[in-house]
Motif scaffolding. Structure first.
Motif, PDB file in Angstrom:
ATOM      1  N   ASN A   4      20.161   6.290   1.673  1.00  0.00           N
ATOM      2  CA  ASN A   4      21.240   6.577   2.589  1.00  0.00           C
ATOM      3  C   ASN A   4      20.848   5.628   3.884  1.00  0.00           C
ATOM      4  N   ASN A 181      27.631  21.803   4.937  1.00  0.00           N
ATOM      5  CA  ASN A 181      28.633  20.847   4.361  1.00  0.00           C
ATOM      6  C   ASN A 181      27.810  19.853   3.474  1.00  0.00           C
ATOM      7  N   THR A 182      27.925  19.952   2.051  1.00  0.00           N
ATOM      8  CA  THR A 182      27.173  19.194   1.161  1.00  0.00           C
ATOM      9  C   THR A 182      26.989  17.554   1.629  1.00  0.00           C
ATOM     10  N   ASP A 183      28.161  17.068   2.317  1.00  0.00           N
ATOM     11  CA  ASP A 183      28.009  15.741   2.810  1.00  0.00           C
ATOM     12  C   ASP A 183      27.463  15.676   4.255  1.00  0.00           C
ATOM     13  N   ILE A 186      26.145  12.099   5.585  1.00  0.00           N
ATOM     14  CA  ILE A 186      27.101  11.108   5.863  1.00  0.00           C
ATOM     15  C   ILE A 186      28.462  11.488   6.721  1.00  0.00           C
ATOM     16  N   SER A 187      28.240  12.721   7.325  1.00  0.00           N
ATOM     17  CA  SER A 187      29.115  13.231   8.457  1.00  0.00           C
ATOM     18  C   SER A 187      29.770  12.252   9.248  1.00  0.00           C
TER      19      SER A 187
END
Length: 713
Positions: A4, A181-183, A186-187
């Motif tokens: 990422n 949150n699993t994301d 990349i919030s």
């Protein structure tokens, strides 16, 4: 493991524990931009070894570990983020350190606050900032949220041996948190940087990505930048001259737009400037230029040193100086090329003083000039008088009978290019604060009367009353080269990330139009504004508010006079004093954070603090439903100013605008202190201090209180 761009390494904890430390280290090195220095590489290896031990009991955990998570607003990365059982741990490692330093605690707290305020998937989470000084022999034992009740835990400190237990303490304190949150990684990230932070990021990366609120649909900086760059492109293709007028509410990002356009046009995506394509950012605001230049030079020097590059700080200062310039020096450079004395009121290049370049003519190297605070350009009279006497002290080039205003001369300077040129004027409404500042009318007059071949791109808001006294439509009525575009207006304040209506509140407060109370009700929860008559209470409120490296400071107008009885001094006028006030940290007595030296509108225009105290003196008073203006004679009394001439009417406008500037400097909240004055009487029955009578202040205090502003008890 997921790759990422926001971090150098991201993995589930069980996968991290199962992977060889050399393999993890290799991923960090491969994902790092450039060659990581020896100290960085050694720190990474030590962090991996420590965390493998610390997290070993959690090999069945569903949590994640993230190394070097990007914090764009601060231009830094968090060493390690742990997402464990619904809690976000921010870990800052200080390898080999035996002591805990306040600056290091501030650093890790800044990371936590940044996530809380700007990171979408962190805003409702518990966040635990932990400083790990690896050789520190003690550890925090109390886990407690801050008094702000925002989910940020007070900073924790430990050595490497105490880290496992400290994480365990936090998890036991908050056992029922819902999963992150699993994301998360990349919030959406919506930072609103200070202009200094934004400029640092721009200058180092040659990109504005991630430093403004891209996720906010109503923020228009991107659209404005794109529109201006398109005008520049078409001007180049068609070999024509163009000028853009960009308007914006206070704090909307006009300066950021100007800096961004200058960087993008100069570098165009490359590491080195594109030859003969350059742009320059110009401002007449000496303190702003000095603070930005010093901040960028310090940052550039420090980063070069980290990379092992040999560079003196003076080299960094010169490098930055090419990119950001004081407008008067730019002007003086062109003055040196003209025929002097000026004949028949016509400016001409003297071929004995300038070399004509192929295609460029006698123009400056830059094709694009960005003039910040263009409304502050000088009138013809002020510039002519200044040049006639050879500058303020008579030690500069003397040019008698100078024929035009500063705006007209700056257009003339770019018009000397024979190929193409673009001027970008960044215009703040209602922010002329000096006698002799022409406003925007002089620019339009020059375009109408002299530079009729220039294409004009204009914000529709330039027709509002605060620009050219509302006469822009009338002034442009017969100009056939005008194009209006909403893209040239910045309507949302970025300065206050908690409340975008602050500028509207200030406008209403000063206009006394009756809507300020309702606007205040909308913003007070997110953007605290409080009122007091006690300077010590104001200081205490500020000290209680700031956390980490947030900045605070006292503000006062230059017309203020009776502040010494309150223990306040006014910051000297030198640009270096402004540099220290804005940039030194809280252990330096020259810093704004000491709340001893108050800065004026001259020193803070274009810059900002997190929290401010506006000390409201008797120079502008609310009396009988309107503002009245006074000047102090320096000895015994205040004298009221009456608008019985054009020059005096302008002065009253400048005094009102001074308060507009000061009321819009805070990003997070402000306290307004209206002193009680001195009601004491001498034994003879006369006022003890006739320059600070309570009636000088009471009307203003009562007016502000009537707007619903909370009064500090």
């Amino acid at each position: 493991m997921r790759k990422n761009p926001r971090c150098l390494y991201d993995s589930k904890i069980d996968a991290f524990l199962a992977k060889e430390k050399e393999a993890i280290f290799g991923v960090l090195c491969d994902n790092y931009h450039g060659d990581a220095g020896t100290n960085t590489r050694e720190a990474w290896m030590q962090e991996i070894e420590i965390l493998k031990k610390v997290l070993a009991p959690r090999d069945k955990s569903d949590g994640r570990i993230v190394f070097e998570y990007d914090i764009p607003r601060l231009g830094k990365r968090i060493d390690v983020v742990l997402l464990l059982h619904g809690i976000i741990f921010c870990l800052e490692f200080k390898a080999g350190q035996t002591k805990v330093l306040e600056s290091d605690i501030d650093q890790v707290l800044d990371y936590a606050l940044d996530l809380k305020n700007f990171h979408k998937f962190s805003e409702d989470r518990k966040i635990a900032p932990i400083l790990v000084a690896t050789k520190y022999n003690d550890s925090s034992t109390v886990v407690q949220e801050s008094v702000y009740d925002d989910g940020v835990i007070n900073p924790l400190m430990t050595g490497e041996d105490g880290l496992q237990n400290l994480i365990h303490l936090v998890l036991n304190k908050y056992p029922n948190e819902s999963p992150v949150n699993t994301d998360w990684i990349i919030s959406p990230y919506a930072p609103t940087p200070t202009i200094i932070e934004a400029a640092r990021t721009l200058y180092e990366s040659h990109s504005v990505e991630d430093i403004v609120r891209h996720e906010a649909d109503d923020v228009s900086t991107d659209a404005t930048i794109a529109y201006i760059l398109d005008v520049i492109r078409r001007s180049k293709e068609n070999r024509e001259k163009s000028i853009c007028f960009v308007t914006g509410v206070p704090g909307a990002g006009k300066t950021l737009v100007g800096l961004d356009v200058a960087v993008r046009q100069t570098y165009q995506g490359f590491d080195e400037p594109v030859e003969d394509e350059g742009a320059v950012y110009l401002s007449g605001n000496g303190p702003l230029v000095a603070v930005l230049t010093e901040a960028l030079a310090r940052d550039n020097y420090a980063k070069c040193k980290e990379r092992g590059e040999k560079k003196n700080k003076s080299d960094s200062e010169r490098e930055v100086g090419k990119f950001i310039q004081i407008i008067h020096r730019y002007r003086d450079n062109m003055l040196a090329k003209i025929k002097n004395p000026v004949e028949n009121g016509i400016l001409e290049i003297d071929p004995d003083k300038a070399v004509k370049l192929q295609d460029a003519g006698y123009g400056e190297v830059e094709h694009v000039a960005i003039f910040d605070e263009a409304q502050r350009s000088w009138t013809h009279k002020r510039l002519a008088d200044y040049l006639k006497r050879g500058g303020t002290y008579g030690n500069k080039l003397k040019v008698p009978n100078f024929p035009v205003s500063e705006a007209a001369f700056l257009i003339w300077s770019l018009d000397q290019r024979e190929d193409w040129a673009t001027i970008v004027c960044l215009v703040g409404g209602g922010q002329e604060i000096h006698t002799g500042e022409a406003g925007i009318a002089e620019w339009i007059k020059a375009l109408n009367e002299i530079y009729t071949h220039w294409k004009v791109y204009i914000s529709p808001q330039l027709t509002e009353p605060e620009y050219a006294e509302g006469k822009v439509n009338e002034l442009l009525a017969n100009n056939k080269n005008v194009t209006y575009s909403e893209s040239l207006h910045l309507g949302v304040s970025l300065r206050s990330y908690r409340a975008e209506k602050v500028s509207a509140f200030v406008h209403s407060l000063l206009a006394i139009d009756g809507s300020a109370r309702n606007i205040y009700e909308d913003i007070k929860e997110k953007y605290p504004i409080v009122l007091t008559r006690d300077m010590e209470k104001a200081k205490a409120w500020l000290h209680d508010r700031v956390r980490g490296s947030e900045r605070t400071g006292v503000l006062i107008t230059k017309e203020s006079a009776r502040y010494k009885p309150l223990g306040i001094h006014v910051l000297p006028a030198g640009d270096k004093d402004a540099v220290h006030w804005f940039l030194e940290d809280k252990i330096d007595t020259r810093s704004s954070n000491y709340l001893e030296d108050a800065a004026t509108e001259i020193q803070v225009q274009g810059l900002e603090l997190d929290y401010t105290c506006l000390l409201w003196d008797a120079d502008m008073r609310y009396e009988n439903g309107e503002w009245h203006f006074y000047t102090f004679n320096g000895k015994t009394e205040w004298n009221e100013l009456i608008a019985n001439s054009e020059s005096k009417a302008d002065r009253l406008k400048y005094m009102l605008n001074a308060y507009r500037v000061l009321l819009t400097r805070a990003r997070a909240g402000m306290v307004i202190c209206v002193p009680e004055g001195n009601s004491n009487r001498t034994s003879s029955g006369f006022p003890e201090d006739s320059t600070r009578l309570p009636e000088f202040y009471d009307g203003t205090f009562n007016y502000l209180k009537s707007l619903g502003i909370e009064v500090l008890e």
